[in-house]
Each structure stands twice: as structure tokens, then as C-alpha cells.
Design an enzyme around this catalytic site. Structure first.
Site, short mmCIF file in Angstrom:
data_model
loop_
_atom_site.label_atom_id
_atom_site.label_comp_id
_atom_site.label_asym_id
_atom_site.label_seq_id
_atom_site.Cartn_x
_atom_site.Cartn_y
_atom_site.Cartn_z
N SER A 32 -49.43 69.32 -1.18
CA SER A 32 -49.21 70.70 -1.58
C SER A 32 -48.60 70.76 -2.99
O SER A 32 -49.20 70.25 -3.92
CB SER A 32 -48.33 71.40 -0.54
OG SER A 32 -48.34 72.79 -0.73
N ASP B 49 -58.49 73.93 4.70
CA ASP B 49 -57.29 74.51 4.11
C ASP B 49 -57.68 75.60 3.12
O ASP B 49 -58.53 75.39 2.26
CB ASP B 49 -56.49 73.41 3.41
CG ASP B 49 -55.24 73.93 2.72
OD1 ASP B 49 -54.71 74.97 3.15
OD2 ASP B 49 -54.80 73.29 1.75
N HIS C 189 -54.32 71.91 5.81
CA HIS C 189 -53.37 71.57 4.76
C HIS C 189 -52.61 70.28 5.06
O HIS C 189 -52.35 69.48 4.17
CB HIS C 189 -52.37 72.73 4.60
CG HIS C 189 -51.58 72.69 3.34
ND1 HIS C 189 -52.13 72.87 2.09
CD2 HIS C 189 -50.24 72.52 3.13
CE1 HIS C 189 -51.18 72.81 1.17
NE2 HIS C 189 -50.03 72.59 1.77
#
Length: 469
Positions: free
Chosen positions: A162, A394, A446
Site C-alpha cells: 500500500s 484490489d 489489497h
């Protein structure tokens, strides 16, 4: 101030203590693990949790892991994704993770920056930015090798996910620059669904949504005809204004507030309305900072581009409200705040409660970089291998961003997009360049190591060993 100085002294004493008895474990660990603190500046102290390899800790590679946010704890990686123990729903016990990465490497989880998790500032000032964070993370890495000198010459890898897409390249580049003064056996860096380019993430999010059947055909045609001169593939959606900006805003509002899970399109949101995941707030603030301000943008749509509005709002101090409770982190919160757990991992009694993400860090964090291209180029040029892996469901940091980012680096392509397999099934796709591998993880969101654990274990194992996928 006296209390703060005493606290800093106490933390310094506890640096590097072995965890002797971790509450709630349902198995007997066959590895050593440690929890402690690094004083990385005059006022910032970072907490870390270190798990030695279950295989050959004296020879196996060493991984430094960073979760993103900015403002979220790397212990999410430890207790939810690839650590040796995973938090159970009761919030009191831990179960063994069959696909723990410490079966092939020793892993250091660093809670960064100060203010995240059990990391703190002695003077209460947790204001930071991308450069300061990378500098303090570098200091933590150096202090780790001082505290554990037996690992100094191990093959070392910097990894994260991320907003770790900023933490990891900036730290890795700093290690490269510091090799003469502090040599590290740096072999590679890896990013999971990394936030590597702000504009690409905005553009590709819209295309991702259309490709997954989330945008009405009439709206798409209008966007292509009126806003992109008939060529939406090369259209810079971050610069649209007027009714075109409104169309893009509507799409983003649906992606984030329409009842879908932004972390994984095909994974249900948590049905408990009382669960309001802080990670959603921090994703909104970090990688989609304007999603909670559409009304204001509508009023100013003729005065500014979408990108400029996003940039302005990312610097706003206004509190965010997240209405999509997709991720339930209550088990981690309960476990990490258990007094017996705090004692076992050497947390000073006068440190506050642990939280998965820090509102204060996120709202004060100053983002400096919107494109990781120069950092990745420097890293590859210095013969440090790079792996970019993306779960392909994601929506927060979608695979199309990573794919286009990789292709635009200007590296020589050595293998066109090709399936890679795990257990005789297609696990994703790989595209190889000189010094860099881009891969997708089929059906993962994710947090790919959590949701496609066997496939990710295999992919990381191959990367560590420098073997083809």
C-alpha cells in the site's frame, strides 16, 4: 517532560528483549522472537517485532516489512498476513500460520512512523513526511544490525504494501546511497499493491471500474466522447474539469461508498454496522484523499482540476468519516491491548493504547512524492532486484497502476505478459524487465499474503532465491 525522559530511558533499556511467553499461542514456537524499540531521532522512537526464521536463522535471508496508510501498523502484516501467528476472532488467542514467511526468512516488522502502534514521540510531536520517514526507517535498520550483529551480512530485502509503495522505495534508495558508510547486503525490494504513482492510480481506477462492469455504458461513452476526445485510454482524468470532473467524482463515490469492498471487489464488507474500520479512513486519506469531499468539489468544479483538488484535500486537517465498514480489526485491537500481551512484548505501562491506524499520524503526515519512478530506477541501476506484486481485485491500489508504472520505467522487457502457475493452476500473470518483475495474484485483493497465502508464499520464496516464477 520529566516523565517523557523517564519513558525514553525505560524504552532504551527494553530494546531487543526476547519474547519468552506470548499469551494465547496454541502452538509451541520453534523460533526466537523479540520486541523492542529503536530511538531513531532526538524525539522519535519506533517499535519493532522481530521473528527469526524457523528454518536456518543463521543463514536465511532477512526481510524488513512495512505496512502503509500512511499511519497504519506493520503488525497488521505480522498478525493478519504473513507472520507465524495469526489473531483469532476471540481477540485472545493466536493460531499458527501454515504459510508464514518466517519459514524461509527472518522478518522484522517496524511500526512506522512515530505515532503508529506502539511507536511514539518523546515530546508528542509526530509531524513527519516522506523524507523524514525514510531517514528514520533507515536509522531503525542500522540500529537493528547493531542490536543483532549476527544478521549483518545476511541477504537483506525491504518489503511492504500500500503506502509502503512510498516507504519502501525511499528507504531502499537511501540504503543504496549509504552503502559506503554502512554496508548492507541488500539484494532486493518488493511491493504489494504499492501506491507508486498518484495520477496513474486515479486514471486506472476509473478504467478498472469499467472493466469490471461497475460503470454504466452511457456514462462511459459520455466520458470518452466529451472529456477524452474519443480516446479514453490515453486520457488524463486527473486534469478534467466541469461536468467531466463530476462524472469521475460519481464513479469514485460509488467505488468507495457504494457498498463494495475497495480492498477486494469480490469480498463482502463486514456486515456489522458498528465496525468502522480505521483502515478505511486511512486509505481514503492516503490514496484517495478527496473521496469524502465530493460536495465541495462539485461547488468548485469549474475552478480546479480533479488532481489539484485531490492534492489540496490530501493536506487538509479535517476529520474523515468512513461509511463502509469492510474490514473488522477488533480481534487485533483486543489482542494487542491485552495487559498480559503488552507485558510479554515489553511495552512500557505508560504508553497509550495500540491501534491499527493513527488518525493523528495520517492527518499530520506530509506527502512529498507522487511518483516512485526515480527511486525505482536508482534501485534497479544499482543491481537491487525489484518485485511488484498486485492482487488483481484490489480497487484501492489496482494492478493496472502497477502494470502501467512498470511499463513506463523504460526498462528492457525480457518476457511479455505470461501466466505463472501454482499447484498446476494459473495463479496470476508475470511481466519481466531487466531488474524488475511485475506479477499479478489472481483473485487476491489489497492484502494478497492474507487472501492468497499459498500463492504468495511461493512467489516470495522464488524471489528470495532469485529463481524464476
Amino acid at each position: 517532560m520529566k516523565t517523557l525522559l523517564l519513558l525514553a530511558f525505560f524504552v532504551g533499556v527494553t530494546c531487543g528483549e526476547e519474547i519468552k511467553d506470548l499469551p494465547g499461542l496454541d502452538f509451541e514456537p520453534n523460533f526466537k522472537h523479540y520486541s523492542g524499540f529503536f530511538q531513531v531521532s532526538d524525539n522519535h522512537v519506533l517499535h519493532y517485532w522481530f521473528v527469526e526464521s524457523q528454518n536456518e536463522p543463521s543463514n536465511d535471508p532477512l526481510i524488513f516489512w512495512f505496512n502503509g496508510g500512511p499511519g497504519c501498523s506493520s503488525l497488521d502484516g505480522l498478525l493478519n498476513e504473513m507472520g507465524p501467528y495469526v489473531a483469532n476472532e476471540d481477540g485472545k488467542t493466536l493460531r499458527e500460520n501454515e504459510y508464514s514467511w518466517n519459514k524461509m526468512a527472518s522478518v522484522v516488522y517496524i511500526e512506522s512512523p512515530a505515532g503508529v502502534g506502539y511507536s511514539y514521540a518523546t515530546d508528542g510531536n509526530i509531524t513527519t513526511n516522506d523524507d523524514l520517514t525514510s531517514l528514520e526507517n533507515y536509522e531503525a535498520v542500522k540500529q537493528f544490525f547493531t542490536e543483532f550483529p549476527q544478521f549483518r551480512h545476511h541477504q537483506t530485502f525491504i518489503m511492504g504494501e500500500s503506502y509502503g509503495g512510498v516507504y519502501v522505495p525511499t528507504l531502499t534508495a537511501r540504503i543504496v546511497d549509504g552503502q559506503k558508510d554502512f554496508p548492507i547486503n541488500l539484494k532486493g525490494m518488493a511491493l504489494g499493491n504499492g501506491y507508486v504513482n498518484e495520477k496513474l492510480n486515479i486514471d486506472t481506477s476509473v478504467r478498472f471500474a469499467y472493466g469490471h462492469g461497475l460503470i454504466d455504458e452511457k456514462i462511459w461513452n459520455t466520458l470518452e466522447r466529451d472529456c477524452c476526445r474519443g480516446c479514453i485510454d490515453s486520457c488524463d482524468l486527473t486534469q478534467v474539469t466541469g461536468h467531466c470532473a463530476t462524472l469521475v467524482e460519481d464513479i469514485f463515490q460509488f467505488l468507495w461508498f457504494g457498498g463494495l469492498n475497495p480492498y477486494d471487489l469480490y469480498r463482502d464488507c463486514d456486515p456489522n454496522p458498528s465496525v468502522n474500520s480505521k483502515r478505511m479512513k486511512h486509505m481514503l486519506r492516503g490514496v484517495a484523499p478527496a473521496m469524502a469531499h465530493f460536495d465541495e468539489l462539485l461547488k468548485n468544479q469549474t475552478k480546479t482540476s480533479l488532481y489539484q483538488f485531490l492534492k489540496n484535500k490530501s493536506q487538509s486537517q479535517k476529520p474523515l468519516k468512513a461509511d463502509v465498514p469492510c474490514l473488522n480489526d477488533t480481534e487485533m485491537l483486543s489482542y494487542m491491548n491485552n495487559p498480559k500481551v503488552r507485558k510479554a512484548i515489553h511495552i512500557p505501562f505508560n504508553l497509550g493504547k495500540w491501534d491499527i491506524c493513527s488518525d493523528k499520524v495520517t492527518t499530520t503526515y506530509q506527502k512529498q512524492y507522487t511518483d516512485m519512478t526515480p527511486f525505482i530506477k536508482k534501485i534497479v541501476k544499482n543491481h537491487v532486484r525489484v518485485l511488484l506484486y498486485y492482487g488483481d481485485t484490489d480497487m484501492a491500489c489496482n494492478f493496472m497502476m502497477g502494470q502501467q508504472f512498470s511499463d513506463q520505467l523504460g526498462l528492457r522487457r525480457t518476457l511479455k505478459k505470461t501466466p505463472w502457475k501454482y499447484d498446476r493452476q494459473i495463479a496470476g500473470f508475470k511481466t519481466l524487465f531487466d531488474g524488475l518483475s511485475f506479477i499479478t495474484i489472481r483473485g487476491a485483493g489489497h492484502m494478497a499474503p492474507q487472501w492468497r497465502a499459498p500463492q504468495m508464499y511461493y512467489a516470495v520464496q522464488q524471489f528470495l532465491n532469485n529463481h524464476p516464477l
